[in-house]
Design an enzyme around this catalytic site. Structure first.
Site, PDB file in Angstrom:
ATOM      1  N   TRP A 103       0.827  -1.206  -0.031  1.00 13.64           N
ATOM      2  CA  TRP A 103       0.190   0.031   0.009  1.00 13.64           C
ATOM      3  C   TRP A 103       0.913   1.262  -0.040  1.00 13.64           C
ATOM      4  CZ3 TRP A 103      -4.484  -0.558  -1.962  1.00 13.64           C
ATOM      5  CH2 TRP A 103      -5.209  -2.059  -1.790  1.00 13.64           C
ATOM      6  N   ASP A 173      -1.760   6.789   6.098  1.00 10.01           N
ATOM      7  CA  ASP A 173      -2.919   6.116   5.564  1.00 10.01           C
ATOM      8  C   ASP A 173      -3.154   5.083   6.692  1.00 10.01           C
ATOM      9  OD1 ASP A 173      -4.699   4.151   4.434  1.00 10.01           O
ATOM     10  OD2 ASP A 173      -3.224   3.584   2.830  1.00 10.01           O
ATOM     11  N   LYS A 197     -12.912  -1.313   6.680  1.00  8.13           N
ATOM     12  CA  LYS A 197     -12.238  -2.168   7.730  1.00  8.13           C
ATOM     13  C   LYS A 197     -12.577  -2.016   8.991  1.00  8.13           C
ATOM     14  CE  LYS A 197      -8.414  -2.239   4.398  1.00  8.13           C
ATOM     15  NZ  LYS A 197      -8.684  -3.509   3.688  1.00  8.13           N
TER      16      LYS A 197
END
Length: 362
Positions: A103, A173, A197
């Site tokens: 990511w 993030d 999530k």
């Protein structure tokens, strides 16, 4: 209702059953309006109350930090990968990133399309199975910001502490571990997270930013990609993902009921410990590739001796009602994503299944 699955999906992921049941009860007639919240105007009083409540509830859970604004945007974290350098990477500045896995890599690639990009630290040398030591992070003097990925879902590694960046804004993030534990928001210039999530369903991306940082976005970038556009319009410049925002508000209420972030952290660490103890106590039957000091308590990754045995594990686990235990296609192996809403009972069932599988295949 039939038996609920043991849901270990990496995202979209498990939602609290209590939240789903509340949403179900209010789905057709929300607050006596004769409409679902999905049917009403985002300019109307009822929706705006929910919208503003979600903003204030999120800041309250984070200790009501002064000078921060919550935004509800769309496009997922992937859009933020581009919006961040578009808004902050000005002439003469460099975007600085800590490279910790898949990511972080995606964020770096987007920044390179916008301007000069610098790698402040990387764990590539050990195949991204750890978080770099904070003292090894080198931030250039002309850094526009330092960007980190707080938890890498694929590798199963997570920051245990965050770097002190001084006057350089720290951007994170936090898509896969936001609100999983207490943290000091004042360390950060901007935090972003896809909701799917730990915060709610997919469709909304939550931003928490210093107001001064997002007050004036560059005028040469498209209107919808300016943070100031959304800050100046309370995230209502265009039609928001209203149902997703409503669900975020309900999940935030549920987090409060669990004892806020302190209570949530305790539950999360207990869940993770169950599974890591099973891995570490298996005598090598299961192995955890992530370095112990960097282990994630959101995404527990593990391997077996062969891919054939891992396929058998998946096959047998699915027959027992387990979902989402296959590792990411880029790395293989096995992964249990145990976000906030995954109950302790599901993790205990997984630990018991792992022990049984070892007895029958060891």
């Amino acid at each position: 209702m039939g038996k609920r699955a043991y849901n270990f999906n990496a995202g979209p992921a498990a939602l609290p059953l209590e939240v789903l049941e509340r949403a179900q009860a209010n789905f057709v007639d929300f607050r006596g309006t004769g409409m679902s919240i999905m049917e009403m105007s985002h300019r109307g009083k009822v929706y705006e109350e929910v919208h503003n409540e979600a903003e204030s509830r999120l800041l309250s859970l984070l200790g009501n930090p002064k000078g921060y604004k919550v935004l509800f945007l769309q496009g997922g974290a992937s859009t933020q990968f581009a919006m961040i350098p578009m808004n902050f990477l000005t002439e003469g500045k460099v975007a600085s990133y800590v490279h910790t896995g898949s990511w972080a890599d995606k964020a770096i690639k987007e920044a390179k399309l916008i301007g000069d990009t610098h790698i402040a630290a990387s764990s590539e040398a050990d195949n991204f199975m750890s978080i770099p030591d904070l003292k090894d992070i080198q931030i250039p003097e002309n850094a526009a910001y330092l960007h980190i990925t707080s938890n890498e879902t694929i590798g199963g590694v997570q920051y245990q502490q965050y770097p002190d960046t001084g006057n350089v804004p720290l951007i994170a993030d936090m898509s896969s571990d936001i609100l999983s534990r207490p943290f000091d928001v004042n360390q950060f210039g901007l935090i972003y997270a896809g909701a799917q999530k730990n915060l709610g369903p997919s469709g909304v991306t939550v931003i928490i930013a210093r107001e001064e940082l997002i007050a004036e976005s560059p005028k040469h970038i498209p209107t919808m990609l300016r943070y100031s556009t959304h800050a100046n319009n309370n995230s209502l410049y265009n039609t928001p993902p209203s149902f997703s925002v409503y669900m975020v508000n309900e999940v935030l209420k549920w987090i409060e009921e669990q004892g806020a972030l302190e209570g949530i952290e305790q539950k999360n660490r207990e869940k993770a410990q169950l599974i890591y103890d099973t891995i570490d106590g298996s005598g090598g039957f299961y192995t955890g590739p992530a370095q112990v000091g960097s282990r994630s308590f959101m995404n527990v990754t593990f391997r077996l001796a062969s891919e054939e045995l891992e396929k058998q594990f998946i096959k047998e686990s699915e027959l027992e009602g387990f979902v989402g235990l296959k590792g990411h296609r880029s790395v293989g192996g096995l992964r249990a994503s145990i976000y906030n809403a995954v109950p302790y009972e599901s993790c205990k069932a997984l630990a018991d299944f792992m022990s049984h599988f070892q007895k029958t295949h060891g």
